[in-house]
Write a protein that holds these residues in place. Sequence first.
Motif, short mmCIF file in Angstrom:
data_model
loop_
_atom_site.label_atom_id
_atom_site.label_comp_id
_atom_site.label_asym_id
_atom_site.label_seq_id
_atom_site.Cartn_x
_atom_site.Cartn_y
_atom_site.Cartn_z
N ILE A 1 -0.04 -4.38 1.00
CA ILE A 1 -0.58 -3.18 1.65
C ILE A 1 -0.65 -3.38 3.15
O ILE A 1 -0.27 -2.49 3.93
N LEU A 2 -1.12 -4.55 3.58
CA LEU A 2 -1.21 -4.84 5.02
C LEU A 2 0.16 -4.89 5.68
O LEU A 2 0.33 -4.41 6.81
N GLU B 1 2.79 -3.19 4.74
CA GLU B 1 3.25 -1.80 4.84
C GLU B 1 2.57 -1.09 6.00
O GLU B 1 3.21 -0.35 6.75
N ARG B 2 1.28 -1.30 6.16
CA ARG B 2 0.55 -0.69 7.28
C ARG B 2 1.09 -1.20 8.62
O ARG B 2 1.22 -0.45 9.57
N ARG B 3 1.38 -2.49 8.67
CA ARG B 3 1.91 -3.09 9.89
C ARG B 3 3.25 -2.46 10.26
O ARG B 3 3.48 -2.10 11.42
N LYS C 1 4.35 0.46 9.42
CA LYS C 1 4.11 1.85 9.84
C LYS C 1 3.62 1.89 11.28
O LYS C 1 4.08 2.69 12.10
N LEU C 2 2.68 1.01 11.61
CA LEU C 2 2.15 0.96 12.98
C LEU C 2 3.21 0.54 13.99
O LEU C 2 3.26 1.08 15.10
#
Length: 98
Positions: A78-79, A81-83, A85-86
């Motif tokens: 999850i982290l 994927e967030r990274r 995206k950011l």
Amino acid sequence: AKIIEIAKRLSLQAARGGAGGEKLCEKHREALKLFCEDDRTPICLVCRESQAHRLHAVVPIEEAAEEHKEKFQAHVQILKERREKLLGLKVAEEGKSL
């Protein structure tokens, strides 16, 4: 953070156990083969029968280690994927500013 800490502790204990150097219970000098889910700590078979853990949910330490490892890996994914995206948003904003 707690999951990471638990996973590291269980991984270290599993590594020690695999090398023949099982960690022992400080009270009973028995091998830590169980994991108390309520207290989030490894325990020995004697501790399991004590008043402190008798009514607690207990699983074999290997099973607990695998479960926490899976949870940890899911959080890492999850982290990641967030990274990603950011980073995409950052690149887009840098492009706009140029």
